[in-house]
Design a protein around this motif. Structure first.
Motif, mmCIF file in Angstrom:
data_model
loop_
_atom_site.group_PDB
_atom_site.id
_atom_site.type_symbol
_atom_site.label_atom_id
_atom_site.label_comp_id
_atom_site.label_asym_id
_atom_site.label_seq_id
_atom_site.Cartn_x
_atom_site.Cartn_y
_atom_site.Cartn_z
ATOM 1 N N PRO A 1 0.811 -1.225 0.000
ATOM 2 C CA PRO A 1 0.000 0.000 0.000
ATOM 3 C C PRO A 1 0.845 1.275 0.000
ATOM 4 O O PRO A 1 0.537 2.229 -0.716
ATOM 5 N N ALA A 2 1.911 1.296 0.792
ATOM 6 C CA ALA A 2 2.758 2.488 0.852
ATOM 7 C C ALA A 2 3.464 2.715 -0.484
ATOM 8 O O ALA A 2 3.523 3.837 -0.989
ATOM 9 N N ARG A 3 4.007 1.648 -1.055
ATOM 10 C CA ARG A 3 4.702 1.757 -2.341
ATOM 11 C C ARG A 3 3.744 2.232 -3.433
ATOM 12 O O ARG A 3 4.049 3.155 -4.194
ATOM 13 N N ASN A 4 2.563 1.642 -3.489
ATOM 14 C CA ASN A 4 1.590 2.041 -4.510
ATOM 15 C C ASN A 4 1.138 3.482 -4.319
ATOM 16 O O ASN A 4 0.921 4.202 -5.300
ATOM 17 N N ALA A 5 0.999 3.908 -3.067
ATOM 18 C CA ALA A 5 0.595 5.293 -2.797
ATOM 19 C C ALA A 5 1.633 6.277 -3.327
ATOM 20 O O ALA A 5 1.292 7.275 -3.967
ATOM 21 N N LEU A 6 2.907 5.994 -3.061
ATOM 22 C CA LEU A 6 3.967 6.879 -3.559
ATOM 23 C C LEU A 6 4.004 6.883 -5.084
ATOM 24 O O LEU A 6 4.092 7.945 -5.709
ATOM 25 N N LEU A 7 3.937 5.705 -5.671
ATOM 26 C CA LEU A 7 3.986 5.627 -7.136
ATOM 27 C C LEU A 7 2.809 6.356 -7.762
ATOM 28 O O LEU A 7 2.963 7.011 -8.795
ATOM 29 N N HIS A 8 1.647 6.268 -7.138
ATOM 30 C CA HIS A 8 0.460 6.970 -7.634
ATOM 31 C C HIS A 8 0.684 8.483 -7.650
ATOM 32 O O HIS A 8 0.148 9.190 -8.500
ATOM 33 N N HIS A 9 1.507 8.967 -6.731
ATOM 34 C CA HIS A 9 1.821 10.403 -6.654
ATOM 35 C C HIS A 9 3.121 10.751 -7.386
ATOM 36 O O HIS A 9 3.651 11.843 -7.219
ATOM 37 N N GLY A 10 3.648 9.802 -8.161
ATOM 38 C CA GLY A 10 4.839 10.076 -8.967
ATOM 39 C C GLY A 10 6.136 10.089 -8.184
ATOM 40 O O GLY A 10 7.151 10.593 -8.667
ATOM 41 N N ILE A 11 6.128 9.547 -6.988
ATOM 42 C CA ILE A 11 7.330 9.531 -6.148
ATOM 43 C C ILE A 11 7.977 8.165 -6.285
ATOM 44 O O ILE A 11 7.547 7.194 -5.668
ATOM 45 N N ILE B 1 -0.584 11.548 2.332
ATOM 46 C CA ILE B 1 -0.840 10.659 1.202
ATOM 47 C C ILE B 1 -1.560 9.416 1.709
ATOM 48 O O ILE B 1 -1.083 8.738 2.610
ATOM 49 N N HIS B 2 -2.713 9.139 1.145
ATOM 50 C CA HIS B 2 -3.482 7.965 1.539
ATOM 51 C C HIS B 2 -2.660 6.707 1.282
ATOM 52 O O HIS B 2 -2.150 6.505 0.189
#
Length: 98
Positions: free
Chosen positions: A45-55, A72-73
């Motif tokens: 979840p944390a990895r996907n959240a960052l990737l979703h925000h381009g990080i 960030i959710h």
């Protein structure tokens, strides 16, 4: 078959069971996990959240404050030590509050 769970098949043909409408395939999620780098230290979840925000790099992460990251959710306080360690290894820190 497991009680209360629905048999599903992802677009790659992996069969899995879910008790909710969540379409996420556990096998595909494991295959997406990076082998190295700071993203490999995180939960899905944390990895996907960052990737979703381009990080996707620690350099991009360093442009945010800790408060911004926690907004960030999918990111929780438990992720902060891994973030700090990854930033420190690159000689970086979170952006400081203005």
């Amino acid at each position: 078959m497991e009680t209360g769970k629905i048999k599903k098949t992802c677009k790659h043909g992996h069969i899995f069971y879910k008790s909710s409408d969540c379409p996420t395939c556990p096998t595909c999620e494991k295959l997406k996990k990076p082998a190295s780098g700071f993203l490999a230290l995180l939960s899905n979840p944390a990895r996907n959240a960052l990737l979703h925000h381009g990080i996707d790099t620690v350099q991009k992460l360093s442009k945010l404050t800790e408060k911004e990251v926690l907004k960030i959710h999918g990111i929780g306080k438990a992720s902060l030590p891994a973030f700090r360690k990854s930033l420190e290894e690159q000689g970086l820190t979170f952006k400081q509050n203005d």
